[in-house]
Design a protein around this motif. Structure first.
Motif: not given
Length: 281
Positions: A116-135
Motif C-alpha cells: 500500500q505504501l508505494r503509491h501513497v506519495p502520488a495519491l497524497a499529491s492528487l489529494g492535496l490538489s483535489l482539496v485546493g492546495v495549489k501544486g
C-alpha cells in the motif's frame, strides 16, 4: 643598411614568428588595426585561449554541475552505480549478503504494508490538489503525469528484471533486480516533491520517508537485496524525471490532436493505479 623603421619592423616580425612556434599553450592572438600598421607602431596584444586547446577549468565544472540535467540525474545515477557495485556478480562492497544475515537473524516480519505504501506519495499529491492546495500542475495534469511516470517506471523496471536475471534472497525467482515496490515508491515520492516540495520541505520529507520505508520493508521481509532497493530508488526517481521531461511535448500533441474530445480520469483498480482516457470519435 636598414633604417630605424625597418629595424623595428624586423624585430617585430622575429618576435611574432617565435610566438607562433611556441605552441598553443603560449600562443597569443594580436590584432593590427589599419592605422597602427600605417604608423609602424607596436600594436597591443591580448592573449586568448586557442580553440584547439580545451581546458577543463573550474568554470566549466561549475557549468556542468549547475546544469538542470546534471541536478536531475546525479542522484539516480549515483544510486544505480552503488546498486551495481553491490550486486553479487560485482560485489565490490560485499553488503548484500552481510546485510541479509543481520536482518534474517534479528527481524521476522510479515506484513503487506509495503504493497500500500508505494503509491501513497502520488495519491497524497492528487489529494492535496483535489482539496485546493495549489501544486505545480492542476489535478488533471498531475493525474496524467502520474500515469506517464507509472508507465515509464513499470517498463524500465520490468525490462531490467528480465535483463539482469538476479535471484531473490529466498531463491524463489530470478526477478530481484531492481525492486518494483521501491521503484514505484520513489517515483511517487519524486512526483510529490516536484509538485509540492517548493511549498514546504515537509512534503518532500514525508514522500521520501514513505518511499524509504517501502524499500526497508522489502529487505526486512527478505524479498530483496540491498542492491535491488538502491536500484529501485534510482529507477523510480529517473522515471518521474523522464515523465516531467516528456510531458510538455505530449500535452501539446494531445491538445492539438484531441482538443475538447478527450477526458482523462485517474483510476485505481485491484491495487493498481493509472489513468483512464475517454475519446469522443
Amino acid at each position: 643598411m636598414i633604417g630605424p623603421g625597418g629595424g623595428m619592423r624586423g624585430v617585430l616580425a622575429l618576435v611574432w614568428a617565435l610566438t607562433l612556434l611556441a605552441g598553443p599553450a603560449v600562443r597569443a592572438q594580436t590584432r593590427w588595426p589599419a592605422d597602427t600598421q600605417a604608423a609602424g607602431a607596436v600594436p597591443p596584444t591580448r592573449p586568448l585561449r586557442p580553440d584547439s586547446l580545451r581546458v577543463f577549468t573550474p568554470g566549466r565544472l561549475y557549468r556542468l554541475t549547475g546544469s538542470p540535467a546534471f541536478r536531475r540525474t546525479v542522484v539516480p545515477a549515483t544510486l544505480l552505480t552503488l546498486a551495481v557495485l553491490g550486486t553479487e556478480k560485482v560485489d565490490v562492497f560485499e553488503t548484500d549478503e552481510a546485510l541479509r544475515r543481520e536482518v534474517t537473524a534479528r527481524v521476522h516480519l510479515q506484513t503487506s504494508l509495503d504493497d500500500q505504501l508505494r503509491h501513497v506519495p502520488a495519491l497524497a499529491s492528487l489529494g492535496l490538489s483535489l482539496v485546493g492546495v495549489k501544486g505545480r500542475h492542476n489535478t488533471l495534469n498531475q493525474a496524467l503525469l502520474f500515469g506517464l511516470a507509472y508507465t515509464i517506471n513499470n517498463t524500465l523496471t520490468s525490462n531490467l528484471k528480465q535483463l539482469t536475471h538476479v535471484e531473490r534472497p529466498q531463491g524463489n525467482s530470478f526477478d530481484s533486480f531492481p525492486s518494483q515496490h521501491t521503484s514505484a515508491a520513489f517515483s511517487a515520492a519524486r512526483l510529490l516533491d516536484k509538485e509540492y516540495g517548493g511549498r514546504s520541505g515537509w512534503y518532500r520529507v514525508g514522500g521520501y520517508t514513505v518511499a524509504t520505508a517501502t524499500g526497508a520493508l522489502r529487505i526486512a521481509k527478505d524479498n530483496h537485496w540491498l542492491s535491488d532497493v538502491l536500484a529501485g530508488a534510482g529507477v523510480g526517481l529517473l522515471s518521474t524525471e523522464l515523465a516531467y521531461w516528456v510531458y510538455p511535448w505530449l500535452h501539446r500533441q494531445l491538445v492539438k490532436g484531441l482538443g475538447d474530445r478527450a477526458v482523462v480520469l485517474p483510476l485505481y483498480l485491484d491495487g493498481s493505479v493509472g489513468v483512464t482516457a475517454v475519446v469522443l470519435l
